[in-house]
Design a protein around this motif. Structure first.
Motif, PDB file in Angstrom:
ATOM      1  N   GLN A   1       0.833  -1.204   0.000  1.00 47.90           N
ATOM      2  CA  GLN A   1       0.000   0.000   0.000  1.00 47.90           C
ATOM      3  C   GLN A   1       0.870   1.257   0.000  1.00 47.90           C
ATOM      4  OE1 GLN A   1      -2.458  -0.443   3.472  1.00 47.90           O
ATOM      5  NE2 GLN A   1      -3.741  -1.984   2.509  1.00 47.90           N
ATOM      6  N   LEU A   2       1.689   1.406  -1.015  1.00 45.18           N
ATOM      7  CA  LEU A   2       2.589   2.560  -1.056  1.00 45.18           C
ATOM      8  C   LEU A   2       1.826   3.877  -1.121  1.00 45.18           C
ATOM      9  CD1 LEU A   2       5.545   1.351  -3.287  1.00 45.18           C
ATOM     10  CD2 LEU A   2       5.376   1.433  -0.805  1.00 45.18           C
ATOM     11  N   TYR A   3       0.722   3.898  -1.830  1.00 39.52           N
ATOM     12  CA  TYR A   3      -0.064   5.139  -1.900  1.00 39.52           C
ATOM     13  C   TYR A   3      -0.468   5.575  -0.497  1.00 39.52           C
ATOM     14  CZ  TYR A   3      -3.949   8.321  -2.461  1.00 39.52           C
ATOM     15  OH  TYR A   3      -4.783   9.404  -2.349  1.00 39.52           O
ATOM     16  N   GLN A   4      -1.011   4.679   0.285  1.00 39.27           N
ATOM     17  CA  GLN A   4      -1.460   5.021   1.630  1.00 39.27           C
ATOM     18  C   GLN A   4      -0.278   5.437   2.505  1.00 39.27           C
ATOM     19  OE1 GLN A   4      -2.383   2.514  -0.282  1.00 39.27           O
ATOM     20  NE2 GLN A   4      -4.529   1.971   0.042  1.00 39.27           N
ATOM     21  N   TYR A   5       0.829   4.742   2.390  1.00 41.03           N
ATOM     22  CA  TYR A   5       1.995   5.039   3.218  1.00 41.03           C
ATOM     23  C   TYR A   5       2.565   6.423   2.914  1.00 41.03           C
ATOM     24  CZ  TYR A   5       6.625   4.717   5.307  1.00 41.03           C
ATOM     25  OH  TYR A   5       7.748   4.978   6.043  1.00 41.03           O
ATOM     26  N   TYR A   6       2.666   6.767   1.656  1.00 40.12           N
ATOM     27  CA  TYR A   6       3.330   8.019   1.279  1.00 40.12           C
ATOM     28  C   TYR A   6       2.407   9.230   1.222  1.00 40.12           C
ATOM     29  CZ  TYR A   6       7.634   5.538   0.385  1.00 40.12           C
ATOM     30  OH  TYR A   6       8.775   4.806   0.535  1.00 40.12           O
ATOM     31  N   THR A   7       1.117   9.049   1.363  1.00 41.00           N
ATOM     32  CA  THR A   7       0.219  10.204   1.294  1.00 41.00           C
ATOM     33  C   THR A   7      -0.430  10.540   2.629  1.00 41.00           C
ATOM     34  OG1 THR A   7      -1.606   8.791   0.540  1.00 41.00           O
ATOM     35  CG2 THR A   7      -0.279   9.893  -1.159  1.00 41.00           C
ATOM     36  N   ASN A   8      -0.027   9.869   3.700  1.00 40.16           N
ATOM     37  CA  ASN A   8      -0.658  10.165   4.994  1.00 40.16           C
ATOM     38  C   ASN A   8       0.175  11.116   5.854  1.00 40.16           C
ATOM     39  OD1 ASN A   8       1.392   8.618   6.068  1.00 40.16           O
ATOM     40  ND2 ASN A   8       0.068   7.051   6.950  1.00 40.16           N
TER      41      ASN A   8
ATOM     42  N   ARG B   1       6.274  12.991   3.581  1.00 40.20           N
ATOM     43  CA  ARG B   1       6.503  11.807   2.757  1.00 40.20           C
ATOM     44  C   ARG B   1       5.926  12.045   1.371  1.00 40.20           C
ATOM     45  NH1 ARG B   1       4.131   6.924   6.516  1.00 40.20           N
ATOM     46  NH2 ARG B   1       5.439   7.353   8.328  1.00 40.20           N
ATOM     47  N   ALA B   2       6.537  11.424   0.380  1.00 38.74           N
ATOM     48  CA  ALA B   2       5.994  11.478  -0.979  1.00 38.74           C
ATOM     49  C   ALA B   2       6.588  10.348  -1.800  1.00 38.74           C
ATOM     50  CB  ALA B   2       6.303  12.823  -1.632  1.00 38.74           C
TER      51      ALA B   2
ATOM     52  N   GLY C   1       9.564   4.014  -9.786  1.00 39.85           N
ATOM     53  CA  GLY C   1       9.256   5.094  -8.869  1.00 39.85           C
ATOM     54  C   GLY C   1      10.277   5.195  -7.757  1.00 39.85           C
ATOM     55  N   CYS C   2      10.077   6.190  -6.890  1.00 35.46           N
ATOM     56  CA  CYS C   2      10.897   6.337  -5.683  1.00 35.46           C
ATOM     57  C   CYS C   2      10.167   7.220  -4.691  1.00 35.46           C
ATOM     58  CB  CYS C   2      12.286   6.887  -5.992  1.00 35.46           C
ATOM     59  SG  CYS C   2      12.391   8.654  -6.229  1.00 35.46           S
ATOM     60  N   GLY C   3      10.569   7.093  -3.422  1.00 32.20           N
ATOM     61  CA  GLY C   3       9.912   7.838  -2.362  1.00 32.20           C
ATOM     62  C   GLY C   3      10.886   8.485  -1.407  1.00 32.20           C
ATOM     63  N   ILE C   4      10.351   9.439  -0.665  1.00 32.83           N
ATOM     64  CA  ILE C   4      11.059  10.117   0.420  1.00 32.83           C
ATOM     65  C   ILE C   4      10.184   9.995   1.660  1.00 32.83           C
ATOM     66  CG2 ILE C   4      11.739  12.375   1.364  1.00 32.83           C
ATOM     67  CD1 ILE C   4      13.713  11.538  -0.746  1.00 32.83           C
ATOM     68  N   ALA C   5      10.812   9.604   2.763  1.00 35.28           N
ATOM     69  CA  ALA C   5      10.105   9.517   4.046  1.00 35.28           C
ATOM     70  C   ALA C   5      11.104   9.784   5.157  1.00 35.28           C
ATOM     71  CB  ALA C   5       9.465   8.137   4.215  1.00 35.28           C
ATOM     72  N   PRO C   6      10.619  10.141   6.350  1.00 40.59           N
ATOM     73  CA  PRO C   6      11.543  10.348   7.464  1.00 40.59           C
ATOM     74  C   PRO C   6      12.328   9.076   7.749  1.00 40.59           C
ATOM     75  CG  PRO C   6       9.290  10.966   8.085  1.00 40.59           C
ATOM     76  CD  PRO C   6       9.221  10.312   6.741  1.00 40.59           C
ATOM     77  N   PHE C   7      13.576   9.246   8.189  1.00 39.97           N
ATOM     78  CA  PHE C   7      14.375   8.098   8.593  1.00 39.97           C
ATOM     79  C   PHE C   7      14.261   7.927  10.097  1.00 39.97           C
ATOM     80  CE2 PHE C   7      18.215   6.112  10.258  1.00 39.97           C
ATOM     81  CZ  PHE C   7      18.145   4.905   9.594  1.00 39.97           C
ATOM     82  N   GLY C   8      13.647   6.862  10.519  1.00 39.94           N
ATOM     83  CA  GLY C   8      13.520   6.557  11.939  1.00 39.94           C
ATOM     84  C   GLY C   8      12.967   7.713  12.735  1.00 39.94           C
ATOM     85  N   LYS C   9      13.632   8.004  13.828  1.00 38.85           N
ATOM     86  CA  LYS C   9      13.191   9.091  14.704  1.00 38.85           C
ATOM     87  C   LYS C   9      13.945  10.393  14.434  1.00 38.85           C
ATOM     88  CE  LYS C   9      11.594   6.256  18.536  1.00 38.85           C
ATOM     89  NZ  LYS C   9      11.262   5.036  18.106  1.00 38.85           N
ATOM     90  N   GLU C  10      14.813  10.377  13.434  1.00 45.48           N
ATOM     91  CA  GLU C  10      15.603  11.559  13.085  1.00 45.48           C
ATOM     92  C   GLU C  10      14.709  12.593  12.403  1.00 45.48           C
ATOM     93  OE1 GLU C  10      18.810  11.986  13.826  1.00 45.48           O
ATOM     94  OE2 GLU C  10      19.023   9.989  14.668  1.00 45.48           O
TER      95      GLU C  10
ATOM     96  N   ASN D   1      16.086  13.869  -8.823  1.00 48.30           N
ATOM     97  CA  ASN D   1      16.072  15.325  -8.635  1.00 48.30           C
ATOM     98  C   ASN D   1      14.740  15.810  -8.074  1.00 48.30           C
ATOM     99  OD1 ASN D   1      18.713  15.644  -9.466  1.00 48.30           O
ATOM    100  ND2 ASN D   1      18.157  16.113 -11.584  1.00 48.30           N
ATOM    101  N   ILE D   2      13.649  15.255  -8.551  1.00 49.59           N
ATOM    102  CA  ILE D   2      12.325  15.622  -8.027  1.00 49.59           C
ATOM    103  C   ILE D   2      12.225  15.238  -6.551  1.00 49.59           C
ATOM    104  CG2 ILE D   2       9.865  15.026  -8.151  1.00 49.59           C
ATOM    105  CD1 ILE D   2      10.285  14.886 -11.252  1.00 49.59           C
ATOM    106  N   ALA D   3      12.677  14.025  -6.226  1.00 48.94           N
ATOM    107  CA  ALA D   3      12.620  13.553  -4.838  1.00 48.94           C
ATOM    108  C   ALA D   3      13.493  14.411  -3.927  1.00 48.94           C
ATOM    109  CB  ALA D   3      13.046  12.087  -4.766  1.00 48.94           C
TER     110      ALA D   3
END
Length: 158
Positions: free
Chosen positions: A41-48, A52-53, A66-75, A101-103
């Motif tokens: 469920q990548l859509y749900q994970y990256y749009t909540n 994240r994107a 594709g590719c995504g950006i999300a926080p790393f752990g608690k950092e 580059n977009i990411a």
């Protein structure tokens, strides 16, 4: 080729591409993205979350990667480049650079550094990350969940 944000309809196509790429490089095992709960469920994970994107590469309606950006752990100031996979026919076309580059442009608005984990045998990916300004690390950052990865990189976004 078109690069756009992930949509719900993309979930199964991008999961299939990721799984095929992982199998190609022996990554269909524990400790890698293969077992991530979010893979279904990548859509749900990256749009909540606004920090994240995920972006999809498509051509004539066919998902090619594709590719995504999300926080790393608690950092709070470090993000992770996640699930950057392209079909074998899309690799080497230059679209990976556009996608990255977009990411990274997105990441710069939310984070100071971008971390990523991969496999050493993904030699093309390793060369690509180095060429894109990522510095190789000797070990994973604390908090890494992918214990089977054996290549780690970080890039300063400031």
């Amino acid at each position: 080729m078109n690069i756009r944000r992930i949509q719900m309809k993309d979930n199964s196509a991008i999961e299939q591409i990721i799984r095929e790429c992982l199998m190609e490089f022996g990554g269909n095992r524990a400790g890698l993205a293969w077992e991530d709960d979010s893979l279904h469920q990548l859509y749900q994970y990256y749009t909540n979350d606004e920090n994240r994107a995920y972006w999809i590469v498509e051509e004539e309606g066919t998902v090619l990667g594709g590719c995504g950006i999300a926080p790393f752990g608690k950092e709070e100031d470090i993000c992770e480049l996640q699930k950057m996979y392209l079909t074998s026919t899309t690799r080497g076309t230059g679209v990976a650079t556009e996608l990255l580059n977009i990411a990274l442009d997105f990441a710069k608005h939310h984070y100071n550094k971008c971390y990523l984990e991969t496999l050493q045998n993904m030699q093309g990916a390793n060369r690509f990350y180095t060429k894109s300004g990522f510095e190789r690390l000797n070990a994973p950052l604390a908090g890494s969940e992918h214990f089977a990865c054996d290549a780690w990189y970080i890039k300063d976004l400031t």
